[in-house]
Design a protein around this motif. Structure first.
Motif, PDB file in Angstrom:
ATOM      1  N   GLU A 135       0.823  -1.214   0.000  1.00  0.00           N
ATOM      2  CA  GLU A 135       0.000   0.000   0.000  1.00  0.00           C
ATOM      3  C   GLU A 135       0.855   1.262   0.000  1.00  0.00           C
ATOM      4  OE1 GLU A 135      -4.012   0.717   2.069  1.00  0.00           O
ATOM      5  OE2 GLU A 135      -2.505   1.432   3.484  1.00  0.00           O
ATOM      6  N   GLU A 136       1.874   1.286   0.814  1.00  0.00           N
ATOM      7  CA  GLU A 136       2.721   2.466   0.966  1.00  0.00           C
ATOM      8  C   GLU A 136       4.028   2.371   0.170  1.00  0.00           C
ATOM      9  OE1 GLU A 136       2.129   5.346   2.686  1.00  0.00           O
ATOM     10  OE2 GLU A 136       0.101   4.643   3.094  1.00  0.00           O
ATOM     11  N   PHE A 137       4.356   1.188  -0.290  1.00  0.00           N
ATOM     12  CA  PHE A 137       5.599   0.902  -1.003  1.00  0.00           C
ATOM     13  C   PHE A 137       6.842   1.198  -0.172  1.00  0.00           C
ATOM     14  CE2 PHE A 137       2.374   1.652  -4.257  1.00  0.00           C
ATOM     15  CZ  PHE A 137       2.380   0.394  -4.832  1.00  0.00           C
ATOM     16  N   GLY A 138       6.688   1.146   1.151  1.00  0.00           N
ATOM     17  CA  GLY A 138       7.827   1.277   2.042  1.00  0.00           C
ATOM     18  C   GLY A 138       8.577  -0.041   2.109  1.00  0.00           C
ATOM     19  N   LEU A 139       9.899   0.050   2.220  1.00  0.00           N
ATOM     20  CA  LEU A 139      10.741  -1.146   2.300  1.00  0.00           C
ATOM     21  C   LEU A 139      10.882  -1.601   3.745  1.00  0.00           C
ATOM     22  CD1 LEU A 139      13.609  -0.154  -0.153  1.00  0.00           C
ATOM     23  CD2 LEU A 139      11.666  -1.652  -0.595  1.00  0.00           C
ATOM     24  N   VAL A 140      10.779  -2.898   3.948  1.00  0.00           N
ATOM     25  CA  VAL A 140      10.991  -3.502   5.262  1.00  0.00           C
ATOM     26  C   VAL A 140      12.436  -3.984   5.295  1.00  0.00           C
ATOM     27  CG1 VAL A 140      10.260  -5.284   6.872  1.00  0.00           C
ATOM     28  CG2 VAL A 140       8.570  -4.193   5.365  1.00  0.00           C
ATOM     29  N   LEU A 141      13.185  -3.508   6.270  1.00  0.00           N
ATOM     30  CA  LEU A 141      14.617  -3.789   6.382  1.00  0.00           C
ATOM     31  C   LEU A 141      14.910  -4.485   7.702  1.00  0.00           C
ATOM     32  CD1 LEU A 141      15.713  -0.157   5.423  1.00  0.00           C
ATOM     33  CD2 LEU A 141      15.488  -2.092   3.852  1.00  0.00           C
ATOM     34  N   VAL A 142      15.942  -5.336   7.697  1.00  0.00           N
ATOM     35  CA  VAL A 142      16.379  -6.010   8.917  1.00  0.00           C
ATOM     36  C   VAL A 142      17.857  -5.703   9.131  1.00  0.00           C
ATOM     37  CG1 VAL A 142      16.764  -8.262  10.006  1.00  0.00           C
ATOM     38  CG2 VAL A 142      14.637  -7.820   8.781  1.00  0.00           C
ATOM     39  N   ASP A 143      18.205  -5.388  10.377  1.00  0.00           N
ATOM     40  CA  ASP A 143      19.608  -5.112  10.681  1.00  0.00           C
ATOM     41  C   ASP A 143      20.297  -6.361  11.227  1.00  0.00           C
ATOM     42  OD1 ASP A 143      19.046  -5.340  13.437  1.00  0.00           O
ATOM     43  OD2 ASP A 143      19.502  -3.248  13.893  1.00  0.00           O
ATOM     44  N   GLU A 144      21.539  -6.195  11.617  1.00  0.00           N
ATOM     45  CA  GLU A 144      22.371  -7.316  12.065  1.00  0.00           C
ATOM     46  C   GLU A 144      21.858  -7.967  13.346  1.00  0.00           C
ATOM     47  OE1 GLU A 144      26.335  -5.697  12.314  1.00  0.00           O
ATOM     48  OE2 GLU A 144      26.139  -4.835  10.313  1.00  0.00           O
ATOM     49  N   ARG A 145      21.083  -7.226  14.137  1.00  0.00           N
ATOM     50  CA  ARG A 145      20.555  -7.756  15.397  1.00  0.00           C
ATOM     51  C   ARG A 145      19.161  -8.357  15.239  1.00  0.00           C
ATOM     52  NH1 ARG A 145      21.305  -2.884  19.487  1.00  0.00           N
ATOM     53  NH2 ARG A 145      21.893  -1.611  17.730  1.00  0.00           N
ATOM     54  N   GLY A 146      18.628  -8.284  14.021  1.00  0.00           N
ATOM     55  CA  GLY A 146      17.285  -8.798  13.787  1.00  0.00           C
ATOM     56  C   GLY A 146      16.200  -7.765  14.025  1.00  0.00           C
ATOM     57  N   ARG A 147      16.601  -6.502  14.219  1.00  0.00           N
ATOM     58  CA  ARG A 147      15.618  -5.431  14.379  1.00  0.00           C
ATOM     59  C   ARG A 147      15.048  -5.053  13.008  1.00  0.00           C
ATOM     60  NH1 ARG A 147      18.664  -0.653  17.328  1.00  0.00           N
ATOM     61  NH2 ARG A 147      19.947  -1.001  15.483  1.00  0.00           N
ATOM     62  N   PHE A 148      13.806  -4.625  13.010  1.00  0.00           N
ATOM     63  CA  PHE A 148      13.121  -4.246  11.776  1.00  0.00           C
ATOM     64  C   PHE A 148      13.000  -2.733  11.669  1.00  0.00           C
ATOM     65  CE2 PHE A 148      12.127  -8.604  11.893  1.00  0.00           C
ATOM     66  CZ  PHE A 148      11.579  -8.994  10.686  1.00  0.00           C
ATOM     67  N   PHE A 149      13.265  -2.240  10.467  1.00  0.00           N
ATOM     68  CA  PHE A 149      13.082  -0.826  10.151  1.00  0.00           C
ATOM     69  C   PHE A 149      12.250  -0.733   8.883  1.00  0.00           C
ATOM     70  CE2 PHE A 149      16.702  -0.951  12.895  1.00  0.00           C
ATOM     71  CZ  PHE A 149      16.569   0.185  13.677  1.00  0.00           C
ATOM     72  N   TYR A 150      11.599   0.401   8.720  1.00  0.00           N
ATOM     73  CA  TYR A 150      10.703   0.627   7.595  1.00  0.00           C
ATOM     74  C   TYR A 150      11.159   1.907   6.909  1.00  0.00           C
ATOM     75  CZ  TYR A 150       6.156   1.206   5.233  1.00  0.00           C
ATOM     76  OH  TYR A 150       5.139   1.349   4.313  1.00  0.00           O
ATOM     77  N   LEU A 151      11.535   1.802   5.649  1.00  0.00           N
ATOM     78  CA  LEU A 151      12.012   2.960   4.886  1.00  0.00           C
ATOM     79  C   LEU A 151      10.904   3.413   3.952  1.00  0.00           C
ATOM     80  CD1 LEU A 151      14.356   4.863   4.332  1.00  0.00           C
ATOM     81  CD2 LEU A 151      15.195   3.215   2.644  1.00  0.00           C
ATOM     82  N   HIS A 152      10.351   4.561   4.264  1.00  0.00           N
ATOM     83  CA  HIS A 152       9.203   5.130   3.561  1.00  0.00           C
ATOM     84  C   HIS A 152       9.645   6.439   2.913  1.00  0.00           C
ATOM     85  CE1 HIS A 152       5.175   7.166   3.525  1.00  0.00           C
ATOM     86  NE2 HIS A 152       4.783   5.940   3.230  1.00  0.00           N
ATOM     87  N   HIS A 153       8.875   6.939   1.966  1.00  0.00           N
ATOM     88  CA  HIS A 153       9.268   8.204   1.332  1.00  0.00           C
ATOM     89  C   HIS A 153       9.264   9.364   2.328  1.00  0.00           C
ATOM     90  CE1 HIS A 153       5.233  10.039   1.013  1.00  0.00           C
ATOM     91  NE2 HIS A 153       4.815   8.790   0.867  1.00  0.00           N
ATOM     92  N   THR A 154       8.617   9.183   3.474  1.00  0.00           N
ATOM     93  CA  THR A 154       8.608  10.224   4.505  1.00  0.00           C
ATOM     94  C   THR A 154       9.754  10.087   5.500  1.00  0.00           C
ATOM     95  OG1 THR A 154       7.123   8.934   5.912  1.00  0.00           O
ATOM     96  CG2 THR A 154       6.092  10.477   4.350  1.00  0.00           C
ATOM     97  N   GLY A 155      10.521   8.996   5.408  1.00  0.00           N
ATOM     98  CA  GLY A 155      11.647   8.801   6.310  1.00  0.00           C
ATOM     99  C   GLY A 155      11.799   7.357   6.748  1.00  0.00           C
ATOM    100  N   GLY A 156      12.674   7.165   7.709  1.00  0.00           N
ATOM    101  CA  GLY A 156      12.933   5.837   8.258  1.00  0.00           C
ATOM    102  C   GLY A 156      12.245   5.689   9.601  1.00  0.00           C
TER     103      GLY A 156
END
Length: 158
Positions: A109-130
């Motif tokens: 819906e938002e086309f935001g990317l779901v990202l995982v870091d080295e510790r297994g934490r999740f981040f969401y990269l959206h056109h409005t920011g991280g």
């Protein structure tokens, strides 16, 4: 993450969408990662997956996780998906966080990317920011399901 560590709501939702305990997409995981790595190299900003990102891709990769209450909204666990210039955006966020990030999927819906870091934490990269989506997949999937406010990734910068 063990099945017992998933909340009942997340476990039920995953199961309804084709996931099962012990799921492993095997060589398809490696193929999707290779596609994403090559694309990031083509963009001039190489990305390398951490063991945590590989685990998430092996476990949930290629699933289309439909939102139970928002018609048409799907969390697509496809690491090869992205947009032109996203590797630089991911790398910049990773640099600010002080750790590697690798894409594991996106929100249809938002086309935001779901990202995982080295510790297994999740981040969401959206056109409005991280944004920070959670310390693990249960928290990230719960955030997707509930629409709970996601803190700015800046709160986690080193």
């Amino acid at each position: 993450m063990a099945v017992g560590d998933l909340s009942p709501e997340v476990l039920s939702w995953l199961t309804e969408n084709g996931w099962s305990p012990g799921r492993d997409i095997g060589t398809e995981c490696d193929e999707d990662i290779d596609v994403r790595v090559r694309d990031s190299e083509r963009q001039g900003t190489p990305l390398q997956p951490s063991d945590a990102a590989k685990r998430i891709i092996r476990t949930y990769g290629l699933l289309k996780l439909k939102h139970p209450r928002v018609s048409g909204r799907i969390l697509k666990m496809e690491p090869a998906a992205g947009y032109e210039g996203d590797a630089e955006d991911i790398s910049e966020l990773a640099s600010n966080l002080g750790c590697r990030l690798f894409p594991v999927g996106y929100d249809s819906e938002e086309f935001g990317l779901v990202l995982v870091d080295e510790r297994g934490r999740f981040f969401y990269l959206h056109h409005t920011g991280g944004y920070f989506w959670g310390a693990d997949e249960d928290e990230a999937f719960t955030r997707f399901l509930t629409g709970a406010h996601a803190p700015d990734a800046e709160d986690f910068f080193v």
